[in-house]
Structure formats: C-alpha cells, structure tokens
Design an enzyme around this catalytic site. Structure first.
Site, PDB file in Angstrom:
ATOM      1  N   TYR A 142     -35.345  33.900 -57.394  1.00  0.00           N
ATOM      2  CA  TYR A 142     -34.266  32.919 -57.552  1.00  0.00           C
ATOM      3  C   TYR A 142     -32.968  33.691 -57.799  1.00  0.00           C
ATOM      4  CZ  TYR A 142     -31.356  29.263 -59.610  1.00  0.00           C
ATOM      5  OH  TYR A 142     -30.333  28.381 -59.872  1.00  0.00           O
ATOM      6  N   GLU A 226     -26.593  28.819 -54.671  1.00  0.00           N
ATOM      7  CA  GLU A 226     -27.951  28.934 -55.209  1.00  0.00           C
ATOM      8  C   GLU A 226     -28.912  29.265 -54.073  1.00  0.00           C
ATOM      9  OE1 GLU A 226     -30.208  25.356 -56.314  1.00  0.00           O
ATOM     10  OE2 GLU A 226     -30.450  26.250 -58.293  1.00  0.00           O
TER      11      GLU A 226
END
Ligand code: GDP
Ligand code: MN
Length: 420
Positions: A142, A226
């Site tokens: 991530y 993101e």
C-alpha cells in the site's frame, strides 16, 4: 485527504459532511488516473477503457497477454470484493481468455456495483477498464501520498500489507504502517524515495516510482494519490495496479486536461445542478429540505430537524449573499425530490439584511411553483421588516424568529401533510 475512519456519531457524520463541502475535490476513474500517472513516469499495465461489448472485444484483440483483466470503473474502492445488485460477485476479474472477458463484461456493464465504500445504493457501471495481466505478482503493498494536517504538508503513508483496507491495517497492526513526511519547499529527493522503499523491503527502482508519484502530485495539484496495491512482480519490476487520485478543485483552471476526465454520471445529479449555481450542496435522503446561510448554521438546522422527528433532505449553505436566481435554483432543486414534504429556510441577517433576504425569498417563491409548505426563520439585522415582507407576500409562507419555533412549525406542517 483520506481520513482513517472511526465509528461515526451523528455530529461527526455532519462534520464529515461539511468537510466534503468545504474541500471539494475532483476524483477521476482508475483508467484516467493510470494515464496521468504513466505520463509522469509511473509504471502501469497497458489497458483500454470500454463502454460497449464491441469495444471490449476490440480491446482484448489489442492486448498481448492471453489473460485479460476486466475492472468496473466506479468512483469508489473495494470493487474487487464488491457485489453487483444482480448477484454477480466482484468488480475486478482476471479472465482466462477473450471469451471469458466478454462474458464478464456483459455481467458488469449497465449493472449496479455495491462495495464497502458506495453505500447500499451502489454505483452504476458504464465504463470498464480492460487490461493485460501483469507478470506474476510476488507481493502487494500500500502506498499513498496525502496532505496531512499533523505534518503540515505532504506525507507518504505506506505498508507491506497491500491490497486490503488501510483502515483495517491501521486499527489492527499500526506498526506495519510507515510514514514519511516530505518538506514541500525542499521537495523530494531520490534518496528519500529509496529510503521509503527500503523500509518496505523494496529495491531502489520502487523508490524511483515513489519519487514519480510525488512529482506527479506536486505538478498536478493532487491532494491524494493512493496506490493500493503497489506490486512487486516476480521479474523484479514494480507496478501501480490500482490508483485513486483526488485533485484540488481550486486548480481546475490550470489542470484542464485532468478536469476533462471528470465523470459527472457518477455524481449525485442534484449536486451537479447545484454546482452550476455555485451552491454548497450535499444531497441526503430525508424529507425536509433546508436552505441556510452559513455551514455551521446549516448543520444546526439539520440537527434540529432530526430532533423534532424529521430527517434533512440536504445540506445547503448559500453563503453570505442570497441572490434571487440562486434561491430559485435552490428551491427548485430541493422540491424536485419527491421525498421532500417541507422546506425550512434559516437565515441569519448579518451584512446581508433580513429584509433584502426576505424580498429575495418572496420573489423566488413566486417564480417557483411551491408544492410543499415553507417556513422561514429570520433573525438579525432588520428581522422585523423581513417578517413583515413574508407576511404581506400573500404566499403560503410562514415566518418565525427563533429556530426552535421554526423547526416545530415545519415539522407540524410536514406531519399534517403525511396524514392527508
Ligand atoms: P479495488 O478492489 O477497487 O481496490 O480494486 P483493485 O484494482 O485494487 O483490485 C483488487 C485486487 O485484484 C488487487 O488487490 C489485486 O489482488 C487484484 N488485481 C487487480 N488487478 C490485477 C491484475 O492486473 N493482475 C492480477 N493478477 N491481479 C490483479
Ligand atoms: Mn485497490
């Protein structure tokens, strides 16, 4: 900016709402995000956006890998684990061949996908991203770059636990989240990128990509990038295989090519209309429309409606000036919703005097064929004069001087309507 979610109380739901209103951002689809990221030097897989089955077939023919990935394009995450209202599972499918990809596309196009982030209403899928499969994935990570109040600037948030909810990781294993603030004046160096990569156990090429993400965000006015997941491949490459980006609304004038990718069909149509009139508006599901000047007052109005057993149909902050054409647009917008059976107007006359506002409301009500009762609470400069204008208008308007009385009056009228 992404907020790490905690269970929300009613008031924090409302403050989240005002947050949304005051920091409007543009969100674009994954396929658009990838185009812009790729231009900035980030590695993404080759793919084509498709709106019809014929386009899916044509895209599959151009994609080299035998397997094809079909991904529903909606402005919300959690697609992989989402469910279509038809019962079909998953908005992300790795398909064995073109035939399977076409069958999968048929089950997605025109259907409504519900994910953890869409709410139970879901979002309609009118676009697909059809792409090549990446060589074997070794591990998912991530990586996000966001603006953080605590650090007073951009900060990288990264984790070795990719492909899953970062909120879950933050709650259960906070030690697995790395943070690296970047000094926006000095900018980011390749060394910083490499350092972040090594904290995740990744090689320097990953650091180069993190630097590209930073340069992209800075030059393109992104408030959040993101990448979930950012993947390490068996062949040693790194790639962004999902991306969600928000852009600062105030930058629309200098990022026109990005704004051209805005998909208005994914937005609440009421909010699109409100945007045209420069109204700070968020559509909700209740039965009482509100028209208020000031965001704080708008939230107090929503609270008091709820306290007297109603439920707000919208958040609407008209700002300091209530021009007649804006009021007309707002009233039309509010009463277009069939669930609305009453409207509460709550105005505090400060710089803008109550009589001027009352005149605007009366004019607007004459232009709009009002189908529901409307109560106006006027307080502040020239309130008495304002109330007289409302009373003398000959229209079915009620004036009140305090919010409590106004809320009780509108709820009385709404409940009487409901009984008829
Ligand atoms: P999200 O569920 O909306 O976050 O959609 P993602 O694009 O992140 O896809 C969900 C998951 O599908 C990812 O975490 C990956 O595990 C997998 N996935 C997505 N794209 C690919 C791909 O090109 N190849 C493979 N093998 N898996 C993929
Ligand atoms: Mn994802």
């Amino acid at each position: 900016m992404r907020r790490f979610a905690a269970p929300m109380s009613t008031s924090s739901k409302l403050s989240a709402l005002s947050f949304q209103c005051t920091t409007r951002a543009l969100n674009i689809h994954e396929y658009s995000s990838k185009k812009f990221l790729n231009e900035a030097g980030c590695k993404v897989e080759y793919g084509i956006m498709c709106e019809t089955i014929a386009e899916v077939e044509a895209a599959c023919a151009k994609i080299q890998s035998p397997q094809k990935v079909v991904k529903a394009q909606i402005l919300a995450g959690g697609r992989g684990k989402g469910t279509f209202k038809s019962g079909f599972q998953g908005g992300v499918h790795v398909c064995a061949n073109t035939a399977v990809a076409v069958e999968t596309a048929k089950k997605m196009l025109g259907e409504v996908l519900v994910t953890k982030q869409t709410g139970e209403k879901g979002l309609k899928v009118t676009k697909l991203y059809v792409s090549e499969t990446v060589p074997k994935i070794k591990k998912e990570y991530y990586v996000a770059l966001l603006l953080d109040r605590g650090f007073g600037g951009p900060v990288f948030v990264a984790s070795t636990e990719g492909g899953m909810d970062i909120e879950t990781v933050a709650a259960k294993t906070p030690e697995k989240i790395q943070k690296m603030p970047i000094n926006i004046r000095k900018g980011m160096s390749l060394e910083q990128g490499v350092e972040l990569a090594s904290k995740l156990g990744l090689g320097p090429e990953a650091g180069q990509q993190f630097l590209s993400i930073y340069n992209f965000a800075k030059s393109r006015d992104a408030t959040m990038v993101e990448i979930n997941p950012f993947v390490a491949l068996e062949n040693g490459d790194y790639m962004c295989i999902d991306s969600k980006i928000s852009f600062d609304d105030n930058a629309s004038f200098r990022q026109k090519d990005i704004w051209a990718h805005e998909d208005l069909t994914q937005k609440d149509s009421r909010e699109v209309e409100a945007g045209k009139w420069d109204l700070n508006y968020v559509g909700l599901d209740g039965n009482v429309g509100c028209l208020v000047n000031g965001a704080g007052l708008a939230m107090a109005t929503m609270d008091i409606i709820a306290m007297y057993g109603g439920s707000p149909a919208n958040f609407l902050d008209m700002g300091g000036s209530a021009k007649t054409d804006q009021v007309v647009a707002a009233l039309e917008l509010i009463q277009k919703d069939p669930k609305v059976n009453g409207i509460l107007v709550n105005i505090f006359g400060g710089i803008m005097k109550c009589d001027t506002i009352a005149t605007g409301i009366v004019e607007a009500c004459k232009k709009v064929a009002l189908r529901v009762p409307l109560v106006v609470r006027l307080s502040g400069t020239n309130a008495e004069l304002g109330k007289k204008i409302i009373a003398d208008s000959g229209l079915q308007l009620e004036a009140a001087s305090d919010l409590d009385q106004a809320a009780r009056t509108i709820m009385g009228l709404v409940n009487k309507q409901a009984k008829v």
